[in-house]
Design an enzyme around this catalytic site. Structure first.
Site, PDB file in Angstrom:
ATOM      1  N   LYS A  22       0.842  -1.207   0.000  1.00 41.91           N
ATOM      2  CA  LYS A  22       0.000   0.000   0.000  1.00 41.91           C
ATOM      3  C   LYS A  22       0.877   1.257   0.000  1.00 41.91           C
ATOM      4  O   LYS A  22       0.631   2.197  -0.756  1.00 41.91           O
ATOM      5  CB  LYS A  22      -0.899  -0.009   1.239  1.00 41.91           C
ATOM      6  CG  LYS A  22      -1.541   1.334   1.550  1.00 41.91           C
ATOM      7  CD  LYS A  22      -2.229   1.371   2.897  1.00 41.91           C
ATOM      8  CE  LYS A  22      -1.356   1.573   4.090  1.00 41.91           C
ATOM      9  NZ  LYS A  22      -1.181   2.898   4.647  1.00 41.91           N
ATOM     10  N   CYS A 120      -3.682  12.785  13.910  1.00 47.29           N
ATOM     11  CA  CYS A 120      -4.351  11.499  13.744  1.00 47.29           C
ATOM     12  C   CYS A 120      -4.132  10.668  14.995  1.00 47.29           C
ATOM     13  O   CYS A 120      -3.443  11.098  15.912  1.00 47.29           O
ATOM     14  CB  CYS A 120      -3.921  10.799  12.463  1.00 47.29           C
ATOM     15  SG  CYS A 120      -2.543   9.694  12.604  1.00 47.29           S
ATOM     16  N   ARG A 125       1.661  14.421  13.549  1.00 48.69           N
ATOM     17  CA  ARG A 125       2.016  14.221  12.145  1.00 48.69           C
ATOM     18  C   ARG A 125       1.919  15.483  11.292  1.00 48.69           C
ATOM     19  O   ARG A 125       1.145  15.540  10.335  1.00 48.69           O
ATOM     20  CB  ARG A 125       1.193  13.079  11.541  1.00 48.69           C
ATOM     21  CG  ARG A 125       1.324  11.794  12.330  1.00 48.69           C
ATOM     22  CD  ARG A 125       0.573  10.670  11.717  1.00 48.69           C
ATOM     23  NE  ARG A 125       1.211  10.155  10.506  1.00 48.69           N
ATOM     24  CZ  ARG A 125       0.706   9.171   9.774  1.00 48.69           C
ATOM     25  NH1 ARG A 125      -0.423   8.615  10.131  1.00 48.69           N
ATOM     26  NH2 ARG A 125       1.329   8.756   8.700  1.00 48.69           N
ATOM     27  N   ASP A 308       5.536   0.434  12.001  1.00 47.36           N
ATOM     28  CA  ASP A 308       4.301  -0.208  11.537  1.00 47.36           C
ATOM     29  C   ASP A 308       4.196  -1.676  11.968  1.00 47.36           C
ATOM     30  O   ASP A 308       3.178  -2.323  11.697  1.00 47.36           O
ATOM     31  CB  ASP A 308       4.195  -0.117   9.998  1.00 47.36           C
ATOM     32  CG  ASP A 308       3.894   1.303   9.539  1.00 47.36           C
ATOM     33  OD1 ASP A 308       3.483   2.133  10.367  1.00 47.36           O
ATOM     34  OD2 ASP A 308       4.073   1.579   8.335  1.00 47.36           O
TER      35      ASP A 308
END
Ligand code: EPU
Length: 429
Positions: A22, A120, A125, A308
């Site tokens: 992605k 977020c 960010r 991640d």
């Protein structure tokens, strides 16, 4: 809102094929803005964020054709005419990576208007480094009504030194620099494989780039770019999620088409934990016959341990003997999953950017809430080894970045099903 219902206890057995990345597909789609000719992208994952980007490009006047049937992972994007150099709030608020169109739009159209993304779930960010970099390339930036506007008749190459390593910031400025006049040297760049993959596509389109994948990237601007065909690299985060799932469930799982060279840091860590695996060509076979040992981990920019994968590693740490200290160095608020794991029986204490996980604790199924994409993945992993049934709410987060995760998991033996919200029937309906 959809939920996952997962009954734990089954080892994952068999083969799971990894989809395209992605986070490589999103910048590649934005790169199509840089040329009037069609860009054909293969191995595009069918996930919600890709659909959001398709809508974003279509709203600018791009023709985005999604393949179907056996070609359903191919996307052709043609930006021959761009009618609106804008990314509106409606889409940007659902996907921060929409800001990736800023650089290519100003390079191609001389103007870009992009809604400012807000904070977020995982951190503030900001995008100040994208803006600073564009200013270094000669763009005039104004900001009002929640939008950033960048203008430049033609961007001019310059020296850009990032104050902090940023993945999409590096990608955004790389796409701006390829059509700028003269040479741009970018320092302290992100070295993620997704940056190198974007550069590979841009080079096929006629760009002149050296050093992508290292911390210094040198770009010699060209007048125009042409169409190209490119295959997106495998999703290293999806692969890491399945590798950990195979280990955690005590399974025997072949994670195929996964570019093992991008997993070196994870595999070194798992070796210390006591996970057994074999790398064979493009596949990794993982055998989780335990016992697992607690091992500290700190997230870092690539080639360090990926932020991640921090949440998924935490799920594994709950099943390791001893105390694992997990330090999150990239985002300031990325431990939301920890509180949900505690509700399932984990022993986790958070102190600022550190989480101390004490294991091994049995996990028991519970109703839990997904807060972001990778947090959701961690809850799925925990549910796969929990006693009884876990219901994960707000799985739309997971749909943003994992292609058909429940089908892939079911295919290797997990008991997982998706349920939709049952709305009461309206009277007379
Ligand atoms: N930062 C700034 N200013 C900027 C840009 C970033 O201060 O202008 C800070 C961020 O606040 C953060 C750090 O720099 O503390 C690193 O952020 P980065 O810009 O690298 O993150 P990103 O580019 O927004 C990408 C991935 C994320 C992944 C991070 C870190 C995409 C589309 N997104 O985000 O992926 O966590 O890099 O590796 O590539 C995900 O897939 O779940 C995901 C969140």
């Amino acid at each position: 809102m959809d939920k996952f219902v997962i009954r734990g206890g089954n080892p994952l057995l068999g083969t799971v094929r990894i989809s395209g990345a992605k986070n490589a597909a999103l910048p590649a789609m934005a790169a199509a803005i840089l040329t009037e000719e069609p860009v054909i992208l293969e191995n595009i994952p069918q996930v919600r964020d890709i659909e959001t980007e398709r809508r974003l490009l279509a709203a600018m006047g791009a023709e985005v054709e999604l393949g179907y049937g056996r070609a359903h992972h191919r996307t052709t994007i043609c930006c021959q005419k761009l009618t609106r150099a804008e990314a509106g709030y409606d889409l940007v608020k659902t996907m921060r990576a929409s800001t990736l169109v800023l650089g290519p739009l100003v390079a191609r159209c001389g103007v870009a208007r992009v809604s400012m993304p807000g904070g977020c779930a995982i951190g503030a960010r900001p995008i100040d480094l994208h803006i600073k970099g564009l200013q270094r390339l000669g763009a005039e930036i104004t900001q009002e009504h929640g939008y950033i506007e960048a203008r430049a008749e033609r961007l001019k190459g310059n020296h850009i030194a990032f104050d902090k390593i940023t993945v999409t910031g590096t990608e955004d400025l790389l796409m701006a620099a390829v059509l700028a006049e003269g040479e741009t040297v970018m320092e302290n760049c992100a070295r993620e494989p997704e940056v190198a993959d974007l550069a590979a596509l841009l080079i096929k389109m006629g760009a002149n780039i050296e050093g992508a994948g290292t911390s210094t990237i040198r770009v010699r601007g060209v007048e125009r770019l042409h169409g190209a065909r490119h295959r997106i690299i495998p999703d290293r985060i999806e692969a890491a999620t399945f590798i950990i799932a195979g280990a955690l469930t005590g399974g025997d799982l072949l994670v195929s088409s996964c570019a093992p060279q991008h997993q070196a840091t994870l595999l070194r860590k798992l070796e210390e934990v006591g996970v057994k695996f074999h790398v064979n060509g493009e596949s990794i076979r993982v055998m989780g016959d335990g016992p697992f040992k607690a091992v500290d981990m700190s997230t870092e920019e690539y080639p360090g341990f990926a932020t991640d994968v921090q949440a998924q590693y935490m799920a594994l740490a709950t099943q390791a003997e001893g105390a694992s200290v997990i330090t999150e160095n990239i985002f300031e608020n990325r431990f939301m999953h920890a509180l949900e794991l505690v509700r399932m029986g984990a022993d986790i204490k958070i102190e600022g950017r550190r989480a101390v996980v004490r294991g091994k604790t049995p996990l028991s199924g519970a109703a839990v809430l997904a807060s972001d994409l990778r947090a959701s993945a961690s809850l799925v992993l925990a549910a796969l080894v929990a006693d009884g049934e876990t219901i994960i709410d707000r799985v739309y987060h997971i749909d943003r970045g994992y292609e058909h995760i429940e089908e892939k998991l079911r295919g290797v033996g997990a008991q997982i099903r998706r349920i939709g919200e049952m709305l009461p029937k309206r009277a007379g309906a």
